[in-house]
Enzyme design. Structure first.
Site, PDB file in Angstrom:
ATOM      1  N   CYS B  96      -1.932   9.729   2.633  1.00 61.71           N
ATOM      2  CA  CYS B  96      -2.251   9.675   4.130  1.00 61.71           C
ATOM      3  C   CYS B  96      -3.454   8.756   4.459  1.00 61.71           C
ATOM      4  O   CYS B  96      -3.461   7.678   4.645  1.00 61.71           O
ATOM      5  CB  CYS B  96      -2.798  11.375   4.261  1.00 61.71           C
ATOM      6  N   ARG B 130      -0.141  12.574  17.526  1.00 62.83           N
ATOM      7  CA  ARG B 130      -0.303  12.922  16.074  1.00 62.83           C
ATOM      8  C   ARG B 130       1.231  13.404  15.638  1.00 62.83           C
ATOM      9  O   ARG B 130       1.864  14.161  16.395  1.00 62.83           O
ATOM     10  CB  ARG B 130      -1.318  14.199  16.252  1.00 62.83           C
ATOM     11  N   HIS B 194       2.097  15.087   2.389  1.00 61.94           N
ATOM     12  CA  HIS B 194       1.046  16.106   1.470  1.00 61.94           C
ATOM     13  C   HIS B 194       2.010  16.936   0.954  1.00 61.94           C
ATOM     14  O   HIS B 194       3.286  16.886   1.261  1.00 61.94           O
ATOM     15  CB  HIS B 194       0.240  16.887   2.596  1.00 61.94           C
TER      16      HIS B 194
END
Ligand SMILES: [Zn+2]
EC number: 6.3.5.13
Lengths: 415, 239
Positions: B96, B130, B194
């Site tokens: 990330c 996002r 993640h």
């Protein structure tokens, strides 16, 4: 309950309609009713919140962890003076806040838990006498997103409220940065040592420095510095601005609850409750919305605890009775955050050697985490079946938000 | 500085700054997968304001918010420990924000352009919205056969230049933003996933561990992980 006659007709109508909807919703078993009631009231009268708050002493409670407990403590403390209306059910979105105000329009006090995201929106409308800022840490990463943005929103919110007292935890860097913008801050040192979420300064982005000799002191090169506390919590001793120390002696366990109590008591004192009286009220609390008390279930005494993020687990792990088996229920619904990666920030290694069952809708994610923590755990997605599978006796059941609500509802039905 | 050369040293880089998304989990996974095979290993956390030892075998960088990411990039660029280590062939894994920091440059949402460590040929700009949700990636065959599963939560749109290759192609989710996901150059590997990514994808964990120990590692049977992969990948088919 009556609808106060000095409210505009539109608001009165909105409240009546909301109550009808809430009653219907409860009767049809769709839920507590406060959300739907609030939603209808807001639709019928967009200014309902202003009207309902007018002329009352409103206190707002927000932060990542401890909102429901602090709200309960504070409403108990204020009840020493006069009736209080509150959203003790934890419905902390605008709907729930509105529903709590509408539920008792005669109560001079309103103590309202507010979701972090909605603090500015609610505060602008209810002109609060006081705001309690508990702490800010990572929670529901995919939903709330950046806690630094929340801090900036809190900061500009309290800056605009010229007459509002802001009671804030000065050991939380993000909270302190936000509350420092207030004209009337009251600083409470809660002894909080969770720092993982405030390494970069919220004002300038550089690294916050912690004093090598005094671990509570912190500052930043940009000038942001830990405010001098008016109230200091040290273990079980709370010292007020007058320098007098009081033992808390709460019925609720743990450091986090002592911190919640310190903030509640400081706030209650600001509103005018004498400290000994407020303390007596807070001590009488033995359970918070189903948490902490032992519930009998199928030959077990189940203690249900809520831990929904790493900071919450940091306070919860030390509470667990040594030797008692542990059921951990994890969901990852919208309200929990869809990403359960945070489980890897919880030191589950401390559960080694215990009997542990991974549970909830994300039991497998947890089981993998526990495997890598070298905790010998089994998996059972249904938390109460997990309890049943254990030998009779005490059980610690720790759940995150939606898992906790579900377990509580089912334990309530089983009673 | 660690001197015990019999152990594999896994640097957990700036866990206090780049640790937002359970990223320490990747270091835990790497360490345990070595230990379970009888290879001694330890995690070495390197916090901000501590120098990064250039002598570690593997470096793991995680995710963080804008401010934290800029702070980390500034710090690590100056410190140069990771760059020196990478030069001598150490393995670096970024997730990330870690991916963006390892690249040549990234632009934060305030429009400021920050220089990265330049270990990957990747530039990142803010995307249109996002990207949040479950991701499934088919890895480049050089980096694995099994689909990668993870969770993404970022604003960045990353483009991989000619000096690096994507880790794989997105089957579900956003990844880099152009259907590619992650980036690899030599022994530097990064992804948006993640989960943590190495907990959900043991094949990827073992790939980078193989780079560290110098030979491919035999598979480990961990039933919980297999079950987790089935659950996560079944959700993809259900859609
Ligand atoms: Zn600063």
């Amino acid at each position: 309950m009556l609808v106060a006659s000095d409210l505009p007709w539109r608001t009165r109508f909105a409240i009546t309609a909301a109550r009808t909807a809430a009653t219907l919703s409860r009767r049809t078993g769709r839920g507590g009713g406060s959300m739907i009631g609030g939603r209808i009231a807001a639709k019928l009268d967009p200014h309902a919140l202003q009207h309902l708050a007018r002329g009352r002493t409103v206190v707002l409670v927000t932060g990542t962890n401890g909102k429901t407990t602090t709200t309960l403590m504070l409403s108990r403390a204020l009840e020493a003076l006069a009736p209080v209306t509150t959203n003790g059910d934890g419905a902390n979105m605008p709907d729930g806040v509105l529903a709590a105000l509408a539920a008792n329009t005669e109560a001079p006090f309103a103590v309202l838990e507010v979701d972090e995201t909605y603090l500015p929106w609610v505060a602008e409308r209810v002109d609060p006498a006081a705001i309690v800022l508990l702490n800010l840490s990572r929670d529901q990463l995919d939903r709330v997103g950046e806690i630094r943005k929340t801090e900036r929103e809190f900061r500009s919110c309290v800056e605009k409220l010229a007459d509002t007292v802001v009671v804030a935890n000065c050991d939380d860097v993000l909270v302190a940065s936000a509350a420092a913008a207030s004209k009337h801050p009251v600083w409470v040192s809660t002894g909080q040592t969770w720092r993982d979420d405030s390494v970069a300064c919220p004002r300038c982005g550089r690294a916050v420095r912690h004093h090598p000799q005094d671990e509570m002191e912190w500052d930043c090169v940009c000038g942001l510095v830990r405010p001098k506390p008016d109230w200091v919590l040290d273990g079980d001793r709370l010292t007020g601005p007058d320098g007098v120390a009081h033992r808390l002696q709460l019925a609720l366990p743990g450091r986090a609850n002592a911190a919640n109590a310190a903030l509640s008591l400081a706030t209650a004192t600001c509103v005018g409750v004498p400290l000994p009286q407020a303390l007596g009220q807070v001590r009488s609390i033995t359970a918070v919305a189903g948490r902490y008390q032992r519930v009998p279930y199928d030959g077990h005494a189940v203690r249900v605890l809520l831990a929904k993020n790493p900071a919450g687990w940091y306070e919860t792990l030390p509470l667990l009775n040594p030797g008692d088996p542990v059921v951990i229920a994890i969901n990852a619904r919208e309200a929990d955050g869809r990403d359960p990666s945070w489980l890897w920030d919880v030191p589950f290694e401390r559960l080694r050697g215990r009997r542990v069952i991974a549970s909830g809708e994300r039991a497998t994610d947890l089981a993998v985490r526990l495997r890598y923590a070298e905790v010998d755990a089994s998996a059972q997605p249904d938390p109460l079946r997990a309890v049943t599978s254990l030998d009779a006796g005490p059980v610690e059941l720790i759940a995150n938000y939606t898992a906790f609500r579900e377990v509580n509802a089912r334990l309530g039905d089983a009673d | 500085m660690p001197t015990d050369t019999s152990k594999v040293h896994i640097g957990l880089i700036l866990p206090d700054v780049l640790g937002t998304y359970g990223d320490s989990g990747n270091a835990t996974v790497l360490c345990k997968r070595l230990e379970w095979r009888g290879i001694p290993a330890m995690v070495v956390p390197v916090r901000i304001s501590e120098p990064t030892p250039a002598s570690l075998d593997l470096y793991v960088l995680g995710g963080g918010e804008d401010d934290a990411q800029a702070l980390a990039a500034d710090y690590l660029r100056e410190d140069a420990g990771i760059q020196r280590a990478a030069e001598r062939g150490a393995v670096v894994v970024g997730v990330c924000a870690g991916l963006q920091v390892l690249g040549t440059s990234f632009t934060t949402s305030d429009g400021v352009v920050h220089r990265g460590l330049g270990l990957l040929d990747v530039t990142t700009k803010p995307g249109e919205r996002r990207s949040v949700g479950e991701v499934v990636v088919q890895p480049d065959p050089r980096f694995g056969r099994q689909p990668l599963t993870g969770f993404e939560n970022h604003m960045g749109a990353s483009s991989v230049g000619p000096d690096s290759v994507p880790l794989g192609q997105v089957q579900r989710g956003t990844g880099n933003g152009d259907r590619s996901e992650g980036a690899v150059r030599g022994r530097v590997l990064a992804t948006y996933l993640h989960g943590p990514v190495l907990a959900r994808n043991p094949e990827l964990a073992d790939l980078v561990l193989g780079w560290v120990v110098g030979h491919p590692l035999p598979p480990l049977e961990v039933p919980e992980i297999e079950l987790l992969r089935q659950e996560r990948l079944a959700r993809r088919r259900a859609r």
